[in-house]
Design a protein around this motif. Structure first.
Motif, PDB file in Angstrom:
ATOM      1  N   THR A 206       0.839  -1.189   0.000  1.00 26.45           N
ATOM      2  CA  THR A 206       0.000   0.000   0.000  1.00 26.45           C
ATOM      3  C   THR A 206       0.874   1.238   0.000  1.00 26.45           C
ATOM      4  OG1 THR A 206      -0.115   0.042   2.413  1.00 26.45           O
ATOM      5  CG2 THR A 206      -1.864  -1.140   1.250  1.00 26.45           C
ATOM      6  N   ILE A 207       0.337   2.288  -0.625  1.00 21.75           N
ATOM      7  CA  ILE A 207       0.974   3.597  -0.599  1.00 21.75           C
ATOM      8  C   ILE A 207      -0.026   4.577  -0.015  1.00 21.75           C
ATOM      9  CG2 ILE A 207       1.914   5.501  -1.952  1.00 21.75           C
ATOM     10  CD1 ILE A 207       2.951   3.585  -3.964  1.00 21.75           C
ATOM     11  N   ALA A 208       0.374   5.294   0.992  1.00 27.37           N
ATOM     12  CA  ALA A 208      -0.534   6.244   1.627  1.00 27.37           C
ATOM     13  C   ALA A 208       0.268   7.289   2.381  1.00 27.37           C
ATOM     14  CB  ALA A 208      -1.487   5.516   2.577  1.00 27.37           C
ATOM     15  N   VAL A 209      -0.375   8.423   2.618  1.00 29.27           N
ATOM     16  CA  VAL A 209       0.218   9.451   3.463  1.00 29.27           C
ATOM     17  C   VAL A 209      -0.043   9.068   4.909  1.00 29.27           C
ATOM     18  CG1 VAL A 209       0.105  11.870   4.167  1.00 29.27           C
ATOM     19  CG2 VAL A 209      -0.001  11.265   1.743  1.00 29.27           C
ATOM     20  N   ARG A 210       1.024   8.974   5.687  1.00 30.09           N
ATOM     21  CA  ARG A 210       0.909   8.566   7.084  1.00 30.09           C
ATOM     22  C   ARG A 210       1.651   9.566   7.973  1.00 30.09           C
ATOM     23  NH1 ARG A 210      -3.120   5.040   6.458  1.00 30.09           N
ATOM     24  NH2 ARG A 210      -2.541   3.145   5.292  1.00 30.09           N
ATOM     25  N   PRO A 211       1.187   9.702   9.213  1.00 33.73           N
ATOM     26  CA  PRO A 211       1.967  10.513  10.154  1.00 33.73           C
ATOM     27  C   PRO A 211       3.258   9.796  10.519  1.00 33.73           C
ATOM     28  CG  PRO A 211       0.097   9.490  11.258  1.00 33.73           C
ATOM     29  CD  PRO A 211      -0.072   9.218   9.796  1.00 33.73           C
ATOM     30  N   LEU A 212       4.308  10.534  10.645  1.00 36.15           N
ATOM     31  CA  LEU A 212       5.591   9.960  11.034  1.00 36.15           C
ATOM     32  C   LEU A 212       5.649   9.801  12.549  1.00 36.15           C
ATOM     33  CD1 LEU A 212       7.892  12.059   8.699  1.00 36.15           C
ATOM     34  CD2 LEU A 212       7.290   9.655   8.435  1.00 36.15           C
ATOM     35  N   PRO A 213       6.471   8.870  13.027  1.00 32.57           N
ATOM     36  CA  PRO A 213       6.604   8.727  14.482  1.00 32.57           C
ATOM     37  C   PRO A 213       7.090  10.030  15.110  1.00 32.57           C
ATOM     38  CG  PRO A 213       7.628   6.878  13.329  1.00 32.57           C
ATOM     39  CD  PRO A 213       7.291   7.898  12.279  1.00 32.57           C
ATOM     40  N   ASN A 214       6.648  10.265  16.331  1.00 33.74           N
ATOM     41  CA  ASN A 214       7.103  11.467  17.024  1.00 33.74           C
ATOM     42  C   ASN A 214       8.622  11.476  17.088  1.00 33.74           C
ATOM     43  OD1 ASN A 214       4.606  12.544  17.464  1.00 33.74           O
ATOM     44  ND2 ASN A 214       4.385  11.662  19.498  1.00 33.74           N
ATOM     45  N   PRO A 215       9.244  12.572  16.703  1.00 38.00           N
ATOM     46  CA  PRO A 215      10.702  12.618  16.707  1.00 38.00           C
ATOM     47  C   PRO A 215      11.252  12.591  18.121  1.00 38.00           C
ATOM     48  CG  PRO A 215       9.796  14.798  16.318  1.00 38.00           C
ATOM     49  CD  PRO A 215       8.629  13.849  16.298  1.00 38.00           C
ATOM     50  N   VAL A 216      12.419  12.020  18.238  1.00 36.81           N
ATOM     51  CA  VAL A 216      13.107  11.978  19.518  1.00 36.81           C
ATOM     52  C   VAL A 216      14.167  13.075  19.522  1.00 36.81           C
ATOM     53  CG1 VAL A 216      14.538  10.605  21.069  1.00 36.81           C
ATOM     54  CG2 VAL A 216      12.695   9.509  19.769  1.00 36.81           C
TER      55      VAL A 216
END
Length: 581
Positions: A206-216
């Motif tokens: 699948t290809i989709a726009v997703r939120p990225l993990p919260n940056p550390v």
């Protein structure tokens, strides 16, 4: 065939004579005769154009007109004809169908685009899913000409994708290729494959726009240099929280997922990058490297050890190392008896009680509290002064004078009010404060005067003691400048600070610390400590010192005398970073 025409938008193949299509349902006489008339009328005007785009259309059209069976030449001739072998699409035909396909896809007409492929339903489903999962504000698809990945039977056409997104910092662009084939009915079609959507796309993904993990947040040193390569800091850096009110921004990306490989999910394009508030620590990467190496050397053989370096003029922690790494941070969280390094605080209390560095304080071989106490150095030295007892680390002299001049609890009061020990520091990560209890007996008091008994400190606390002497003022050490510091309720008297510096300088140049401090120039001072660890156990090595605007404390459990293991480690750091005033 009618159902496929309904999906693709093709309603009558006779309207596309350049594709060389055969008319359908030859068993309908009325339609057959109409088709024949169209072909016959058109043949003179269309033939040359069909030749121009490749021989197959012209060849097929001629056969459709001129026969192929031995019939009577009537309306059944086309139905009786045997189709000629398929010919591959020409370059012009491939580019034409690619242009139509990309145009339909770009304007959102997925049914029309899918109808130009050999697998309309699969194509329509994939294009619709891409549209829903990757919501663009604009999508431009531009053909770039023949692609080298094609074959003689199925040419390939390159194209460029440019997608724009609301709020994105830039457009997503990538190059791709689609294959073109000749269908059984003679049409030129796009050979459908998931990779038409994106080169890395395949079935089951699948290809989709997703939120990225919260940056550390990855804190840096005072000069913006990374710190995550230092073993002693790997467990420290995750404890660094952003400043109050600082916000973590979660980014978004086009993500390819479902492959199950090491890069699943894989970011194809970042719309908005995540950001974490930058935290700058007081550490100095160069000095941290030296501290790491010094502790590593002295902890060889499994001896736990730690070292902290502090800048006296600011209270900033410049280096912090400990072993073993990866677990408990003994440099700031440990609690051990400091041995004779505590005599710096005991001396401050005695100086305030009226004793001077030149006051004769005999160093007996043995004294009693009533417990028997001895020194590392055998013999009686009745002429020793307080400064001599300090530089030679005489236990008996400090015990006798402490029991004579100080009240129970005085040591804890001086430690708290003038050195800041026991004030609940907040350095930027969890740390342990000093424990200096009020003694309940003369034996307990005697033990505290020489840094034994129930006193518990660590390298951070004792580095601050050395820094307070050097500068004359307690400045609570910090790992980051935005934390709220505590202040001591009192101040080290100027004359007491002066006398302590003189006594520590004598120790560094003539006393027990002279060997590790040898060769160090500038304003120097030191105090060794050898703490008892229990019957049959090796003593713990302690050393505190300063050189100009750098103060260091080191301890090595089971390291022996203070001027050996801990002294060597501390001197390495002073030699590397204490050269400037």
């Amino acid at each position: 065939m009618h159902e496929e025409q309904e999906h693709t938008g093709f309603t009558d193949h006779t309207d596309h004579a350049d594709d060389g299509d055969y008319p359908e349902h030859e068993d309908e006489p009325r339609r057959r005769s109409t088709t024949r008339r169209v072909v016959l009328v058109a043949v003179g005007g269309v033939f040359a154009a069909l030749v121009g785009v490749g021989g197959y259309g012209a060849y097929n059209l001629v056969n459709a007109v001129s026969g192929g069976s031995s019939g009577d030449g009537g309306g059944d001739t086309a139905a009786a004809a045997t189709p000629s072998p398929q010919q591959p699409p020409s370059t012009e035909q491939a580019e034409a169908v690619a242009k139509d396909f990309l145009s339909a896809w770009g304007r959102g007409d997925f049914t029309a685009a899918a109808g130009l492929t050999d697998r309309p339903e699969a194509a329509r489903t994939a294009l619709t899913a891409f549209h829903d999962g990757v919501p663009t504000t604009s999508l431009a698809l531009t053909g770039t000409g023949p692609a080298s990945s094609g074959t003689p039977s199925e040419p390939a056409v390159g194209f460029k994708v440019r997608a724009e997104f609301d709020g994105a910092t830039e457009a997503w662009e990538y190059d791709n290729v689609l294959g073109v084939m000749r269908a059984a009915d003679g049409r030129t079609l796009v050979r459908w494959a998931p990779s038409v959507v994106h080169p890395k796309f395949s079935a089951g993904r699948t290809i989709a726009v997703r939120p990225l993990p919260n940056p550390v947040s990855k804190p840096t040193d005072r000069k913006g240099r990374p710190l995550d390569s230092f073993p002693s800091l790997r467990g420290v850096l995750p404890q660094i929280a952003p400043a109050d009110g600082a916000k973590v921004v979660t980014g978004q990306a086009v993500v390819l997922s479902g492959g199950g490989g090491p890069q699943d999910p894989e970011q194809l394009f970042v719309l908005t990058p995540p950001s974490a508030p930058q935290v700058t620590l007081t550490l100095d990467a160069d000095l941290q490297q030296v501290a790491e190496e010094a502790v590593k050397q002295q902890s060889a053989g499994g001896k736990p050890a730690s070292l902290v370096a502090v800048q006296p003029s600011t209270g900033q922690i410049l280096a912090m190392a400990y072993a073993p790494q990866g677990g408990f941070n003994r440099a700031v969280g440990g609690g051990q008896a400091p041995g004779s390094t505590m005599k710096v605080v005991t001396s401050a209390a005695l100086l305030e009680a009226g004793v001077s560095p030149d006051t004769v304080v005999p160093c007996k071989e043995t004294t009693y509290s009533p417990r028997a106490w001895h020194n590392d150095e055998p013999g009686d030295f009745p002429a020793y002064t307080l400064a001599d007892d300090f530089s030679r680390s005489c236990n008996t002299g400090f015990i006798d004078k402490g029991l004579e001049k100080l009240q129970p609890g005085t040591l804890a009061t001086v430690a708290r009010d003038q050195f800041g020990l026991g004030l609940q520091w907040h350095i930027g990560i969890p740390s342990r404060d000093a424990t200096i209890p009020v003694p309940g007996s003369k034996d307990e008091a005697a033990a505290e005067y020489v840094g034994q008994g129930q006193i518990q400190v660590n390298s951070l606390l004792m580095a601050s003691v050395a820094a307070t002497v050097q500068s004359g003022t307690f400045r609570q050490p910090v790992l980051r400048e935005d934390v709220k510091r505590v202040s001591a309720t009192g101040k080290l008297p100027a004359d007491v600070a002066r006398d302590l510096r003189a006594m520590m300088a004598k120790t560094a140049t003539q006393g027990t610390a002279r060997t590790p401090m040898s060769g160090l120039s500038g304003q120097v001072g030191a105090k060794t400590g050898t703490a008892e660890a229990g019957s049959g156990q090796a003593t713990n090595s302690w050393f505190i010192a300063y050189r100009n605007d750098l103060a260091v404390a080191a301890e090595v459990e089971g390291g022996g005398h203070g001027n050996s293991a801990a002294g060597v480690a501390a001197a390495q750091v002073l030699r590397a970073g204490g050269g400037k005033g």
